[in-house]
Design a protein around this motif. Structure first.
Motif, short mmCIF file in Angstrom:
data_model
loop_
_atom_site.label_atom_id
_atom_site.label_comp_id
_atom_site.label_asym_id
_atom_site.label_seq_id
_atom_site.Cartn_x
_atom_site.Cartn_y
_atom_site.Cartn_z
N ILE A 104 -1.79 16.27 -10.43
CA ILE A 104 -1.58 14.82 -10.44
C ILE A 104 -1.53 14.27 -11.86
CG2 ILE A 104 -2.68 12.62 -9.85
CD1 ILE A 104 -3.37 13.90 -7.13
N PRO A 105 -2.47 14.61 -12.77
CA PRO A 105 -2.37 14.09 -14.14
C PRO A 105 -1.06 14.49 -14.83
CG PRO A 105 -4.56 14.97 -13.74
CD PRO A 105 -3.72 15.39 -12.57
N ARG A 106 -0.64 15.74 -14.61
CA ARG A 106 0.61 16.20 -15.22
C ARG A 106 1.78 15.41 -14.66
NH1 ARG A 106 4.69 19.29 -13.54
NH2 ARG A 106 5.95 20.40 -15.09
N THR A 107 1.80 15.18 -13.35
CA THR A 107 2.90 14.43 -12.74
C THR A 107 2.93 13.00 -13.26
OG1 THR A 107 2.77 15.78 -10.73
CG2 THR A 107 3.89 13.66 -10.55
N ALA A 108 1.76 12.41 -13.44
CA ALA A 108 1.71 11.05 -14.00
C ALA A 108 2.32 11.02 -15.40
CB ALA A 108 0.26 10.56 -14.04
N ARG B 255 -2.70 9.97 -6.55
CA ARG B 255 -3.83 10.60 -5.84
C ARG B 255 -4.06 9.96 -4.48
NH1 ARG B 255 -6.89 10.45 -9.80
NH2 ARG B 255 -6.50 12.58 -10.54
N ALA B 256 -3.98 8.63 -4.44
CA ALA B 256 -4.15 7.93 -3.16
C ALA B 256 -3.03 8.25 -2.20
CB ALA B 256 -4.22 6.42 -3.41
N GLY B 257 -1.81 8.37 -2.73
CA GLY B 257 -0.67 8.69 -1.87
C GLY B 257 -0.75 10.08 -1.28
N VAL B 258 -1.21 11.03 -2.08
CA VAL B 258 -1.39 12.39 -1.59
C VAL B 258 -2.48 12.42 -0.52
CG1 VAL B 258 -2.17 14.71 -2.22
CG2 VAL B 258 -0.55 13.51 -3.69
N ALA B 259 -3.57 11.71 -0.76
CA ALA B 259 -4.69 11.68 0.19
C ALA B 259 -4.26 11.09 1.53
CB ALA B 259 -5.84 10.87 -0.39
N THR C 267 0.83 -1.20 0.00
CA THR C 267 0.00 0.00 0.00
C THR C 267 0.86 1.26 0.00
OG1 THR C 267 -0.10 -0.01 2.43
CG2 THR C 267 -1.87 -1.15 1.24
N ASP C 268 2.17 1.08 0.11
CA ASP C 268 3.10 2.20 0.13
C ASP C 268 3.21 2.81 -1.26
OD1 ASP C 268 5.36 3.85 1.23
OD2 ASP C 268 6.47 2.68 -0.26
N THR C 269 2.91 4.10 -1.38
CA THR C 269 2.87 4.74 -2.69
C THR C 269 4.23 4.75 -3.37
OG1 THR C 269 1.06 6.16 -1.95
CG2 THR C 269 2.26 6.84 -3.92
#
Length: 200
Positions: free
Chosen positions: A148-152, A134-138, A74-76
């Protein structure tokens, strides 16, 4: 019959990853597999059919691996590291390139149907990266520099580009360095290191 089809897909994938889609013919495929060109045409009437089947199988395989990564941790940062590791695995196989990275270089000469499959492959990769980020930021595990889309997109482009340069230079550490930079850019800053000492 399925074994014949799988064999053809395996060798076609290898050829695309090493010499490119436009650099081999059904004759080359027949020579490599000892399968007649008539049999190849039976399974894949056109080379576009073959290319699409290779990409679809590759995309499904990627999604399966990403599911395994999600189940394993679960670690981002750990998930992104394992995703990046897929690029290293490919490069370590005699300097093979990302399948869809190779196809992208030939985009202007590929059939439209094949190009659409390549676009879907990258969309699947970027989609997984965006959901993971997104999950990691949350959860407060990572910091994302920008949207997030740009970073991806940047993460994927960085890995693809580093893989290409590593191959042409023969220096696999180019990809290793890029992976380290990607992971470092996502880590939260150490608050303790930034804290100013108390003054009286």
């Amino acid at each position: 019959m399925s074994n014949t089809r799988d064999r053809l897909l395996d060798v076609a994938e290898e050829l695309i990853q090493t010499v490119g889609y436009n650099s081999f013919s059904y004759r080359d495929l027949a020579a490599r597999t000892a399968i007649t060109t008539a049999s190849i045409h039976y399974h894949f009437p056109t080379k576009c059919d073959l290319g699409r089947a290779v990409v679809v199988r590759h995309r499904e395989g990627l999604l399966a691996r990403l599911g395994e990564i999600d189940a394993a941790t679960t670690d981002t940062v750990g998930r992104i590291r394992q995703f990046a590791g897929l690029f290293s695995e490919t490069l370590d196989r005699d300097f093979r390139m990302c399948l869809c990275g190779m196809l992208s270089a030939e985009q202007r000469t590929l059939p439209a149907d094949l190009n659409r499959e390549v676009v879907q492959f990258f969309a699947a990769s970027e989609g997984w990266l965006a959901r993971t980020l997104r999950a990691g930021v949350a959860r407060g595990e990572i910091a994302v520099p920008g949207s997030i889309p740009r970073t991806a997109r940047v993460v994927l482009a960085t890995l693809e580009g580093a893989m290409l340069v590593a191959r042409v230079t023969g220096q696999t550490d180019r990809l290793t360095e890029a992976i380290a930079s990607v992971l470092a850019s996502l880590r939260l800053p150490d608050v303790r290191a930034r804290a100013k000492p108390l003054t009286r």
